[in-house]
Scaffold this active site. Structure first.
Site, mmCIF file in Angstrom:
data_model
loop_
_atom_site.group_PDB
_atom_site.id
_atom_site.type_symbol
_atom_site.label_atom_id
_atom_site.label_comp_id
_atom_site.label_asym_id
_atom_site.label_seq_id
_atom_site.Cartn_x
_atom_site.Cartn_y
_atom_site.Cartn_z
ATOM 1 N N HIS A 38 0.843 -1.208 0.000
ATOM 2 C CA HIS A 38 0.000 0.000 0.000
ATOM 3 C C HIS A 38 0.880 1.262 0.000
ATOM 4 O O HIS A 38 0.569 2.244 -0.669
ATOM 5 C CB HIS A 38 -0.876 0.044 1.254
ATOM 6 C CG HIS A 38 -1.883 -1.057 1.347
ATOM 7 N ND1 HIS A 38 -1.799 -2.058 2.278
ATOM 8 C CD2 HIS A 38 -2.998 -1.295 0.623
ATOM 9 C CE1 HIS A 38 -2.839 -2.873 2.139
ATOM 10 N NE2 HIS A 38 -3.578 -2.439 1.135
ATOM 11 N N GLN A 62 -18.055 -6.319 -1.062
ATOM 12 C CA GLN A 62 -17.193 -7.129 -1.924
ATOM 13 C C GLN A 62 -16.801 -8.464 -1.303
ATOM 14 O O GLN A 62 -16.032 -9.221 -1.884
ATOM 15 C CB GLN A 62 -15.950 -6.345 -2.339
ATOM 16 C CG GLN A 62 -14.937 -6.080 -1.231
ATOM 17 C CD GLN A 62 -13.840 -5.147 -1.709
ATOM 18 O OE1 GLN A 62 -14.049 -3.946 -1.851
ATOM 19 N NE2 GLN A 62 -12.663 -5.689 -1.973
HETATM 20 O O1 PAF Z 1 -7.874 -3.760 -3.206
HETATM 21 C C1 PAF Z 1 -8.552 -3.395 -2.222
HETATM 22 O O2 PAF Z 1 -8.045 -3.213 -1.119
HETATM 23 C C2 PAF Z 1 -10.048 -3.191 -2.399
HETATM 24 O O3 PAF Z 1 -10.591 -4.117 -3.268
HETATM 25 C C3 PAF Z 1 -10.410 -1.748 -2.833
HETATM 26 C C4 PAF Z 1 -9.870 -1.433 -4.215
HETATM 27 C C5 PAF Z 1 -9.871 -0.757 -1.826
HETATM 28 C C6 PAF Z 1 -11.941 -1.588 -2.892
HETATM 29 O O4 PAF Z 1 -12.514 -1.827 -1.648
#
Ligand code: PAF
Length: 291
Positions: A38, A62
């Site tokens: 990140h 998700q």
């Molecule tokens: O990759 C992630 O951490 C998630 O899928 C995202 C892009 C932040 C969407 O919630």
């Protein structure tokens, strides 16, 4: 570093920092539990823009598995410290009710690219990802948004969504960051026990070896070999292996000259599901990940 919880204050805050309309905004959406992968996105966003906004939101829509959502690692205090040290300008931590005033998802056109691999094994996952990214982009209004190549299909789904929905933002894929033993960095790695963590490094080694010898096999044979090697370990269980074209994720049936491809895998390591991918360029293999 500004920490914003309310979307209503977000644009005001970004405008205050930039003090002019022409400054470029780089955006990194995350679900927190941050690691160096990140931070590499945030670093690139800072380098290429005037300000860098990072969101931290564990998006419920998700997760196709409720338990996965419940056990997803959360560490906001530590995340904030890492983002501060990285020189991020704004952290956006929206509340669920502000992201989803109603639970109804937008019907977004993902062009079918969402149906294979992760889409097949995690039904509805990409509807949730595309929807939340669409909402976050509309709140942050960035010039560029950054996503890791580890979630390669996610990157392609988002590129497709942005194109089909005519969103005015450039989507940028950033190389996978790996641990010294090759394991791709992921928030889920925190959930591996000591033995699993050690074994998980075999995923990268098997992918790399496969890419080195790809030309001796057909794509189907190579897939079987990768699956066999993964399942021959003590703790790994392969969910899928696919070899896909990098631009449109179409399955590769035979090697074509100059084709850029990714070997994509999902692997269970104990109760933890890990994904990874490795690039093959016909007649020229190279590893685009940073160690
Ligand atoms: O990759 C992630 O951490 C998630 O899928 C995202 C892009 C932040 C969407 O919630």
């Amino acid at each position: 570093m500004e920490i914003i919880y309310n979307p209503g204050f977000l644009v005001e805050c970004i405008n205050k920092i930039t003090q002019e309309g022409s400054a470029k905004v780089g955006f990194v959406p995350t679900m927190g539990a941050l690691h160096n992968g990140h931070l590499s996105l945030a670093r690139k966003a800072r380098q290429e823009n005037d300000i860098c906004v990072v969101s931290v939101f564990v998006n419920p829509t998700q997760f196709n598995d409720k338990n996965d959502f419940k056990t997803y690692p959360r560490s906001v205090d530590n995340d904030l410290k890492m983002l501060q040290d990285e020189g991020v300008d704004v952290v956006f931590i929206p509340h669920e009710k502000n992201v989803y005033p109603t639970r109804k998802l937008h019907k977004l056109d993902l062009g079918g690219i969402d149906k294979t691999m992760e889409g097949e094994f995690r039904p509805g996952h990409f509807d949730g990802v595309a929807d939340v990214v669409y909402r976050l982009i509309n709140m942050v209004k960035p010039d560029r948004a950054y996503f890791g190549n580890k979630d390669f299909q996610q990157l392609k789904v988002i590129e497709t969504m942005v194109k089909n929905e005519n969103l005015d933002v450039e989507i940028i894929g950033v190389p996978i960051v790996r641990e010294p033993d090759g394991l791709a960095m992921s928030s889920r790695n925190q959930r591996l026990n000591r033995k699993e963590r050690k074994e998980a490094a075999s995923i990268y080694k098997i992918l790399k070896q496969a890419a080195d010898v790809y030309a001796s096999f057909s794509p189907d044979q190579l897939k079987s070999e990768i699956e066999r090697h993964l399942n021959n370990t003590n703790l790994l269980e392969c969910e899928y292996v696919e070899i896909v074209q990098e631009d449109d994720l179409k399955l590769v049936r035979k090697w074509k000259k100059g084709c850029k491809m990714r070997i994509c895998v999902a692997v269970w390591c104990g109760n933890v599901r890990l994904i990874d991918n490795y690039r093959i360029v016909t007649y020229k293999n190279y590893d685009d990940s940073i160690k």
